[in-house]
Design a protein around this motif. Structure first.
Motif, PDB file in Angstrom:
ATOM      1  N   THR A   7       0.842  -1.190   0.000  1.00  0.00           N
ATOM      2  CA  THR A   7       0.000   0.000   0.000  1.00  0.00           C
ATOM      3  C   THR A   7       0.882   1.247   0.000  1.00  0.00           C
ATOM      4  OG1 THR A   7      -1.738  -1.171   1.192  1.00  0.00           O
ATOM      5  CG2 THR A   7      -1.823   1.228   1.233  1.00  0.00           C
ATOM      6  N   VAL A   8       0.511   2.210  -0.841  1.00  0.00           N
ATOM      7  CA  VAL A   8       1.276   3.443  -0.994  1.00  0.00           C
ATOM      8  C   VAL A   8       0.401   4.616  -0.575  1.00  0.00           C
ATOM      9  CG1 VAL A   8       2.543   4.917  -2.603  1.00  0.00           C
ATOM     10  CG2 VAL A   8       2.540   2.422  -2.923  1.00  0.00           C
ATOM     11  N   GLU A   9       0.881   5.421   0.333  1.00  0.00           N
ATOM     12  CA  GLU A   9       0.138   6.603   0.760  1.00  0.00           C
ATOM     13  C   GLU A   9       0.278   7.698  -0.284  1.00  0.00           C
ATOM     14  OE1 GLU A   9      -0.450   9.301   4.819  1.00  0.00           O
ATOM     15  OE2 GLU A   9       1.249   7.913   4.621  1.00  0.00           O
ATOM     16  N   VAL A  22      -5.927   9.225   0.991  1.00  0.00           N
ATOM     17  CA  VAL A  22      -6.149   8.217  -0.044  1.00  0.00           C
ATOM     18  C   VAL A  22      -4.878   7.393  -0.214  1.00  0.00           C
ATOM     19  CG1 VAL A  22      -7.983   9.321  -1.384  1.00  0.00           C
ATOM     20  CG2 VAL A  22      -5.616   9.956  -1.800  1.00  0.00           C
ATOM     21  N   VAL A  23      -5.062   6.154  -0.665  1.00  0.00           N
ATOM     22  CA  VAL A  23      -3.931   5.264  -0.909  1.00  0.00           C
ATOM     23  C   VAL A  23      -4.150   4.540  -2.228  1.00  0.00           C
ATOM     24  CG1 VAL A  23      -3.533   4.909   1.566  1.00  0.00           C
ATOM     25  CG2 VAL A  23      -4.979   3.287   0.294  1.00  0.00           C
ATOM     26  N   ARG A  43      -6.871   4.356  -6.241  1.00  0.00           N
ATOM     27  CA  ARG A  43      -7.501   4.938  -5.054  1.00  0.00           C
ATOM     28  C   ARG A  43      -9.016   4.696  -5.065  1.00  0.00           C
ATOM     29  NH1 ARG A  43      -5.890  10.956  -5.354  1.00  0.00           N
ATOM     30  NH2 ARG A  43      -4.027  10.040  -6.326  1.00  0.00           N
ATOM     31  N   ARG A  44      -9.529   4.355  -3.884  1.00  0.00           N
ATOM     32  CA  ARG A  44     -10.962   4.136  -3.663  1.00  0.00           C
ATOM     33  C   ARG A  44     -11.518   2.916  -4.408  1.00  0.00           C
ATOM     34  NH1 ARG A  44     -10.988   9.920  -4.376  1.00  0.00           N
ATOM     35  NH2 ARG A  44     -11.034  10.950  -2.340  1.00  0.00           N
ATOM     36  N   TYR A  45     -10.649   1.982  -4.769  1.00  0.00           N
ATOM     37  CA  TYR A  45     -11.081   0.727  -5.378  1.00  0.00           C
ATOM     38  C   TYR A  45     -10.435  -0.434  -4.634  1.00  0.00           C
ATOM     39  CZ  TYR A  45     -12.809   2.856  -9.793  1.00  0.00           C
ATOM     40  OH  TYR A  45     -13.495   3.557 -10.753  1.00  0.00           O
ATOM     41  N   ASP A  52      -1.164   7.807  -8.765  1.00  0.00           N
ATOM     42  CA  ASP A  52      -1.214   6.374  -8.475  1.00  0.00           C
ATOM     43  C   ASP A  52      -0.260   5.612  -9.405  1.00  0.00           C
ATOM     44  OD1 ASP A  52      -3.697   7.859  -8.010  1.00  0.00           O
ATOM     45  OD2 ASP A  52      -4.567   5.988  -7.298  1.00  0.00           O
ATOM     46  N   ILE A  53      -0.337   5.925 -10.707  1.00  0.00           N
ATOM     47  CA  ILE A  53       0.491   5.226 -11.696  1.00  0.00           C
ATOM     48  C   ILE A  53       1.963   5.512 -11.463  1.00  0.00           C
ATOM     49  CG2 ILE A  53       1.006   5.045 -14.161  1.00  0.00           C
ATOM     50  CD1 ILE A  53      -1.997   5.688 -14.655  1.00  0.00           C
TER      51      ILE A  53
END
Length: 346
Positions: free
Chosen positions: A17-19, A28-29, A85-87, A109-110
């Motif tokens: 997991t990445v903050e 979000v992560v 995020r959020r999935y 995210d990418i």
């Protein structure tokens, strides 16, 4: 958070997991899933990877495709996937599932996933990005904004156009944009009929009783396309999460960009079914068609993505081409493998 640990997919799969930077709704992560065949008793023989693949899921989805990871690893890929995020693995209590107001939000995210990949494989260079459905639209727009950043791009049934063509998008977009401005997170009254979820659940588990089900062959009895794909219902819900104006406006803005033409500089492969089937009532023919996006419109939009685009129409494929029945997805994997050998693994 911050380290690799066991993943829900079991042996061979780890997650990290990445903050990310907080947004207007709070923390979000993102979550990166890594596949290592040497740790998977059911995986292919480990071989030194020749390229890296990063997978992006679609709407109301998350990464769960063990077979995809194993097949890509057998073809020479160091395989990674990203729960945005959020999935899925990245969804936190109280968050609106999948909600963003711009698809470019996923750049962070990418890029976080690419940083982890480069730390693991500094010698392999640029990645092959693979996106499904809305993830395919996100991947295509990212590739367009970042020329020279990818070795290749694979789009699995990408959502490049709204059903009903540009006319419906043009007529509907002003209304959606107005709602997105004043009520961005309101739930739109769009009903999910659940047909695609029924397809993924398989015929063997179909208890609806409104169609005579054919007897399954011995091969079908072991095929998850018929017995049901193992999916976490909390991460892929049925019916799907509500569609919200802010998110839909972001998707329509992406469709407008695609319609105007993109300039993706790397080779692009588009896998898509040979047909779509929409309707208010379930039919067994839906198991041999895309019931989510318009396959014809997708095929027509694809050449406008860039100068080097290959379109593979896969007969009888469902929306996620690589979750079709075994014989269908085997043909799709042959096309994918051949294309990757030409453009990614060389």
């Amino acid at each position: 958070m911050g380290r690799w640990g066991p993943d829900v997919l079991g042996d061979g799969f780890t997650a990290r997991t990445v903050e990310l930077l907080p947004d207007e709704d709070g923390p979000v992560v993102a979550t990166v899933v890594r596949y290592r065949p040497e740790d998977d008793p059911e995986g292919p023989p480990p071989t030194p990877p020749r390229y890296v693949m990063l997978h992006l899921h679609g709407w109301n989805d998350y990464f769960h495709q063990r077979e995809l990871a194993r097949r890509c690893a057998a073809d020479g890929a160091a395989f990674y996937a990203l729960d945005l995020r959020r999935y899925g693995r990245s969804l936190r209590p109280g968050q609106l599932r999948g909600y963003v107001q711009s698809l470019s939000t996923y750049d962070e995210d990418i890029h976080a996933a690419r940083d982890l990949i480069r730390a693991d494989h500094p010698e392999l260079g640029d990645v092959v990005l693979m996106g499904h459905s809305t993830g395919g639209l996100t991947a295509a727009l990212w590739a367009h904004r970042h020329p020279g950043a990818l070795r290749a791009l694979v789009l699995n049934a990408p959502w490049l156009e709204l059903q009903g063509s540009w006319i419906l998008r043009t007529l509907g977009q002003p209304v959606i944009e107005r709602l997105a401005r004043y009520q961005p997170t309101a739930a739109l009254p769009l009903k999910d009929l659940g047909f695609y979820s029924r397809i993924l659940a398989g015929r063997a588990a179909d208890t609806h009783g409104d169609d005579a089900l054919p007897e399954l062959s011995p091969e079908e009895l072991t095929d998850p396309a018929h017995t049901g794909w193992p999916i976490e219902p909390a991460w892929r819900t049925s019916p799907s999460a509500p569609i919200r104006p802010g998110w839909l406006a972001a998707v329509l803005a992406g469709h407008s960009q695609v319609a105007a033409g993109l300039d993706i500089t790397c080779p692009v492969l588009v896998l898509v079914s040979d047909k779509s089937l929409f309707g208010p009532r379930w039919t067994e023919q839906m198991r041999t068609a895309d019931t989510v996006i318009d396959a014809e419109l997708t095929a027509r939009r694809a050449p406008g993505l860039g100068p080097l685009v290959t379109v593979a129409r896969v007969r009888d494929a469902v929306h996620d081409v690589l979750l079709s029945p075994a014989a269908v997805r085997e043909g799709a994997y042959r096309e994918l493998s051949r294309w990757l050998r030409a453009y990614a693994a060389a």
